[in-house]
Scaffold this motif. Structure first.
Motif, PDB file in Angstrom:
ATOM      1  N   GLU A  67       0.756  -1.217   0.030  1.00 44.90           N
ATOM      2  CA  GLU A  67      -0.132   0.069   0.072  1.00 44.90           C
ATOM      3  C   GLU A  67       1.018   1.325  -0.015  1.00 44.90           C
ATOM      4  OE1 GLU A  67      -2.610  -0.084   3.298  1.00 44.90           O
ATOM      5  OE2 GLU A  67      -3.434  -1.788   2.816  1.00 44.90           O
ATOM      6  N   SER A  68       0.330   2.168  -0.684  1.00 44.42           N
ATOM      7  CA  SER A  68       1.106   3.633  -0.741  1.00 44.42           C
ATOM      8  C   SER A  68      -0.039   4.658  -1.005  1.00 44.42           C
ATOM      9  CB  SER A  68       2.102   3.551  -1.711  1.00 44.42           C
ATOM     10  OG  SER A  68       1.526   3.546  -2.991  1.00 44.42           O
ATOM     11  N   HIS A  69       0.396   5.866  -0.574  1.00 40.75           N
ATOM     12  CA  HIS A  69      -0.479   7.008  -0.629  1.00 40.75           C
ATOM     13  C   HIS A  69       0.212   8.069  -1.670  1.00 40.75           C
ATOM     14  CE1 HIS A  69      -3.001   5.772   2.510  1.00 40.75           C
ATOM     15  NE2 HIS A  69      -2.055   5.449   3.292  1.00 40.75           N
ATOM     16  N   PHE A  70      -0.508   8.365  -2.620  1.00 38.76           N
ATOM     17  CA  PHE A  70       0.040   9.235  -3.553  1.00 38.76           C
ATOM     18  C   PHE A  70      -0.254  10.770  -3.305  1.00 38.76           C
ATOM     19  CE2 PHE A  70       0.293   5.378  -5.956  1.00 38.76           C
ATOM     20  CZ  PHE A  70       1.631   5.368  -6.266  1.00 38.76           C
ATOM     21  N   LEU A  71       0.547  11.546  -3.348  1.00 36.91           N
ATOM     22  CA  LEU A  71       0.279  13.011  -3.139  1.00 36.91           C
ATOM     23  C   LEU A  71       1.102  13.727  -4.316  1.00 36.91           C
ATOM     24  CD1 LEU A  71       1.934  13.377   0.356  1.00 36.91           C
ATOM     25  CD2 LEU A  71      -0.486  13.036  -0.308  1.00 36.91           C
ATOM     26  N   PRO A  72       0.050  14.641  -4.895  1.00 36.43           N
ATOM     27  CA  PRO A  72       0.584  15.429  -5.958  1.00 36.43           C
ATOM     28  C   PRO A  72       1.390  16.905  -5.438  1.00 36.43           C
ATOM     29  CG  PRO A  72      -1.489  16.195  -5.569  1.00 36.43           C
ATOM     30  CD  PRO A  72      -1.257  14.934  -4.353  1.00 36.43           C
ATOM     31  N   LEU A  73       2.818  16.620  -6.203  1.00 35.75           N
ATOM     32  CA  LEU A  73       3.597  17.916  -5.747  1.00 35.75           C
ATOM     33  C   LEU A  73       3.746  18.818  -6.800  1.00 35.75           C
ATOM     34  CD1 LEU A  73       6.611  16.296  -3.751  1.00 35.75           C
ATOM     35  CD2 LEU A  73       4.598  17.521  -2.741  1.00 35.75           C
ATOM     36  N   LEU A  74       3.557  19.882  -6.797  1.00 33.30           N
ATOM     37  CA  LEU A  74       3.726  21.085  -7.546  1.00 33.30           C
ATOM     38  C   LEU A  74       5.050  21.056  -7.960  1.00 33.30           C
ATOM     39  CD1 LEU A  74       2.348  23.164  -9.324  1.00 33.30           C
ATOM     40  CD2 LEU A  74       2.489  24.770  -7.395  1.00 33.30           C
TER      41      LEU A  74
END
Length: 64
Positions: free
Chosen positions: A13-20
């Motif tokens: 499992e992993s969580h994806f975060l959008p980075l600008l």
């Protein structure tokens, strides 16, 4: 984990975060890059497995 040859479900499992991206407009989706956040235990286990594989491969290459 190594003897069972199985990866625990929690490690997958992993969580994806959008980075600008720097200098890009926040309004456009292409201005972001996805970053996967995994558990610390998972990353530690990955390093153990990689180190073990490298050790095995080097041993075989040195004896060839």
């Amino acid at each position: 984990m190594l003897r069972q040859r199985e990866v625990p479900a929690e490690f997958k499992e992993s969580h994806f975060l959008p980075l600008l991206k720097e200098g890009k407009p926040a309004e456009q989706l292409s201005s972001y890059r996805p970053v996967a956040i995994t558990s610390v235990v998972c990353r530690a286990a990955e390093r153990i497995v990689v180190n073990r594989l490298v050790h095995c491969i080097r041993g075989r290459l040195d004896s060839a």
